[in-house]
Design an enzyme around this catalytic site. Structure first.
Site, PDB file in Angstrom:
ATOM      1  N   ASP A 232      62.516  56.934  90.037  1.00  4.80           N
ATOM      2  CA  ASP A 232      62.308  55.441  89.598  1.00  4.80           C
ATOM      3  C   ASP A 232      62.943  54.488  90.678  1.00  4.80           C
ATOM      4  O   ASP A 232      63.753  54.944  91.584  1.00  4.80           O
ATOM      5  CB  ASP A 232      63.288  55.673  88.347  1.00  4.80           C
ATOM      6  CG  ASP A 232      63.029  54.566  87.402  1.00  4.80           C
ATOM      7  OD1 ASP A 232      62.270  53.520  87.884  1.00  4.80           O
ATOM      8  OD2 ASP A 232      63.322  54.369  86.244  1.00  4.80           O
TER       9      ASP A 232
HETATM   10  C1  BGC Z   1      62.033  51.330  85.467  1.00  4.15           C
HETATM   11  C2  BGC Z   1      60.486  51.873  85.608  1.00  4.15           C
HETATM   12  C3  BGC Z   1      59.432  51.156  86.175  1.00  4.15           C
HETATM   13  C4  BGC Z   1      60.049  50.781  87.443  1.00  4.15           C
HETATM   14  C5  BGC Z   1      58.865  49.775  88.317  1.00  4.15           C
HETATM   15  C6  BGC Z   1      62.344  50.648  86.875  1.00  4.15           C
HETATM   16  O1  BGC Z   1      63.532  49.882  86.620  1.00  4.15           O
HETATM   17  O2  BGC Z   1      62.963  52.031  84.942  1.00  4.15           O
HETATM   18  O3  BGC Z   1      60.282  52.573  84.123  1.00  4.15           O
HETATM   19  O4  BGC Z   1      58.417  51.794  86.296  1.00  4.15           O
HETATM   20  O5  BGC Z   1      61.068  50.054  87.346  1.00  4.15           O
HETATM   21  O6  BGC Z   1      58.851  48.677  87.669  1.00  4.15           O
END
Ligand code: BGC
Length: 694
Positions: A232
């Site tokens: 993530d």
């Molecule tokens: C979120 C993800 C997301 C990623 C990219 C993160 O903060 O938890 O779900 O895909 O950001 O935007």
């Protein structure tokens, strides 16, 4: 590109090139290695429509993305209980990704809704792993049918936003296997997503990104996963540990730590073969994504919006309909009350936020159908609003001040009461403003804004024909439920929510959604109430396997609305449940069939829910668990036989003695339920010998 070719390429890369490849290029791309003809691929959020942030090497405003159709949020999609529909939604999203030159979509999220307070529940499917696994898998297959990859997230045990970057989910083995890993397991095995996103949190002390047991031993060795694991955004704390554990790609790009990986190889801390494996996984994803790209795909927004409108119609849940007040008569005099009628809350805040193509609202969509009058009902602050900037949690002091402005405005309420009294029916549009529900923080409680509750009480006291239309991403309390005639739960319906609401209210569409989660009476009743969101960084999942309806049904506790609940404008009857156990001994399978008939006057869709209940035995288990479901369309008078094949895993529990699923010898009931609390038919079967599913 073949596996051999990829290995050849990796063999030609320098140690530094390989280390660099394991983190991205900026926020949304992989790194290119021009010398070897390796190009970059592009990834974008997310599950609720395409959020392509084309113009940034650096994310400045999370809400600034290219226009795309805003889809019903996952909470709504799940309420459809319809795998074919999720597949269709996935194909539309895949097409838009092709159009925008995006190779990987960061979604869907399939985490379990452990507490209704999790700020990100709108982005997850269910409290039930069977439902989340089947629907998440269908959605991924739809996306991937268009030659675009999907990245299932957030693996693993990521069920809260409080301290999301540091908390450790403390979960026992059986609970992980039966509940929190289950949807991921079925999706990885069946839908084969191009990528899996390792979550921010720790699991039993170790960060997911560095957790070899879950990322490698289970995911790859046990479940046979062959795709790429991506961190993530910002979830990797130790680049070397991530590569060693099986998180191949760290996102976003962090060039400044790339040298840590190459140094670790030189120092003998990281085996070069682990780095090679990570590079192979990344390159396979990159080449698969690039090779499947099709030039010239253009979106047909009108057609896509029609699919989404139907999807919202099939996701709305009719929770109450006293005196069959709904559907409303076309041409009648209807008061629309509450700012959500004109400015809908249609999507959740955070990384899944989409810039819509054309947002509809119920007020305009209904104007041709009836004589509509309008009153604001509650203050501006209680309307949907965007949180801007990348600080998702926002300024706490400012938000606290705004929360106070969610209090009732007596003047607006008095005006609304007058408008309601002058009409045949009052329809109140209420729900959760973004301020009360967003990525980055958990909800403070289950209640609607006080201004919404006070408005509903006052209008219902003055107008006996009061209907409430709700827009929210997770369960709310309804202190006024006895005083209103109907409640239609729209969840967060995406940009076509206005047209869909009009069709549902006036009977041009028949509600057929079912709750994918329990609506409890009060927060104190929820299974994890005493342990959520934990203390310090420790989050004990002490309620164990008793999540959602597994808890309430086993404890025979009253709830506001159970999992699986939803009404219709027609009536369905069930007869003739049959179980065929001929293959039980040999294959461990049981065939089940049941007749469903529409005995009402309008066409409709029914969700057939099959639960399995162990009868006795020494192992503590939930009283019943959803193991299969299907959705059928029936004209008035039409009937159909719905069939299921249950496999041994549908009767199994996780045995910590053998570290595997096991079917205990004994009796089981196969039940057909209208929801998790109301069983209508049942048959007992007997399993004569135990089965170990190692
Ligand atoms: C979120 C993800 C997301 C990623 C990219 C993160 O903060 O938890 O779900 O895909 O950001 O935007």
């Amino acid at each position: 590109m073949t596996e051999a070719k990829i290995k050849e390429l990796v063999a030609q890369m320098t140690l530094e090139e390989k280390a660099a490849l394991t983190s991205g290029e900026g926020p949304w791309m992989t790194k290119a290695v021009e010398r070897l003809g390796i190009a970059s691929m592009w990834m974008s959020d997310g599950p609720h429509g395409l959020r392509k942030q084309e113009n940034y090497q650096e994310v400045k405003d999370i809400n600034d993305s290219l226009p795309a159709v805003s889809l019903p949020a996952e909470c709504a999609m799940a309420a459809s209980f319809d795998r074919d529909l999720l597949y269709r939604i996935g194909t539309e999203l895949g097409r838009e990704a092709q159009f925008r030159n995006v190779h990987l979509i960061l979604g869907p999220g399939v985490n379990m809704k452990r507490s209704p307070l999790c700020g990100r529940n709108f982005e997850y499917l269910s409290e039930d792993p069977c439902l989340a696994g089947v629907l998440g898998g269908a959605y991924i297959k739809g996306i991937q049918s268009q030659g675009v990859g999907a990245c299932v997230k957030h693996y693993l045990a990521n069920s809260q936003e409080t301290r999301r970057f540091t908390s450790s989910s403390e979960v026992d083995e059986r609970t992980l296997r039966e509940i929190y890993m289950k949807a991921f397991e079925s999706i990885v095995k069946d839908a084969k997503p191009m990528a899996v996103m390792s979550s921010y949190n720790r699991i039993n002390g170790t960060y997911a990104t560095a957790n070899k047991y879950f990322m490698k031993d289970v995911l790859r060795d046990e479940w046979g996963y062959e795709g790429c694991v991506i961190s993530d955004w910002g979830a990797t704390h130790d680049r070397t540990a991530a590569v060693a554990a099986g998180t191949a790609l760290t996102m976003p790009g962090v060039n400044e730590t790339d040298h840590e990986v190459s140094n670790a190889v030189k120092a003998g801390i990281l085996e070069e073969k682990d780095l090679d494996t990570a590079c192979e996984q990344i390159l396979k994803m990159v080449f698969d994504g690039l090779e499947a790209h099709r030039e010239g795909v253009t979106p047909d927004y009108d057609a896509e919006r029609t699919v989404m409108r139907e999807a919202v119609e099939q996701s709305a849940v009719l929770l109450k309909n006293k005196d069959r007040i709904l559907p409303l008569q076309e041409g009648s005099k209807v008061a629309f009350i509450g700012g959500f009628a004109k400015e809908p809350r249609y999507q959740g805040g955070g990384s899944s936020h989409v810039t819509p193509i054309r947002l509809s609202n119920a007020f305009e969509a209904c104007e041709q159908l009836a004589t509509i009058t309008y009153a604001e009902g509650y203050p501006e602050a209680a309307k949907p609003r965007l949180l801007v900037g990348i600080d998702l949690a926002g300024d706490e002091a400012q938000k606290e001040a705004e929360r106070r402005s969610l209090e009732p405005d007596e003047k607006l309420i008095a005006e609304a009461v007058e408008v309601a009294k002058a009409s045949d029916v009052a329809v109140i549009f209420a729900g959760l403003p973004e301020l009360m529900e967003s990525e980055g923080e958990d909800r403070k409680g289950l209640d609607l804004p006080p201004s919404h509750n006070a408005l509903i009480e006052a209008v219902a006291a003055a107008q006996p024909n009061t209907v409430v239309v709700l827009s929210n991403g997770s369960p709310v309390t309804m202190p006024w439920i006895r005083n209103v005639k109907a409640v239609l739960e729209m969840y967060l319906g995406g940009e076509t929510v206005g047209e869909a609401t009009a069709n549902l209210l006036f009977g041009r569409a028949n509600p057929c959604g079912r709750l994918p989660e329990t609506f409890p009476m009060k927060i104190e009743d929820t299974p994890c109430f005493l342990f959520f969101p934990g203390e310090g960084d420790s989050v004990p999942y002490q309620e164990g396997i008793y999540i959602g309806y597994r808890y309430y049904a086993t404890k025979k506790m009253p709830v506001l609305f159970p999992f699986g609940y939803g009404l219709s404008y027609t009536t369905f009857v069930y007869t003739d449940l049959r179980t065929d156990t001929k293959e039980l001994e040999e294959k461990g399978t049981v065939r089940v069939s049941v007749h469903v008939k529409n005995i009402g006057k309008v066409p409709g869709r029914e969700v057939v829910q099959l639960y399995v209940a162990p009868k006795g035995g020494e192992i503590k288990r939930p009283v019943r668990e959803l193991r299969a479901f299907d959705k059928v369309y029936l004209e008035p008078g039409q009937e159909e036989t719905v069939s299921f094949t249950l496999s041994p895993s549908d009767f199994a529990y996780w045995d910590t003695g053998i570290h595997g699923f096991r079917v205990a010898e004994g009796e089981y009931s196969v039940l057909i339920g209208r929801n998790a609390f109301e069983m209508v038919l049942g048959e007992d079967i007997s399993c004569q010998k135990e089965i170990n599913l190692l």
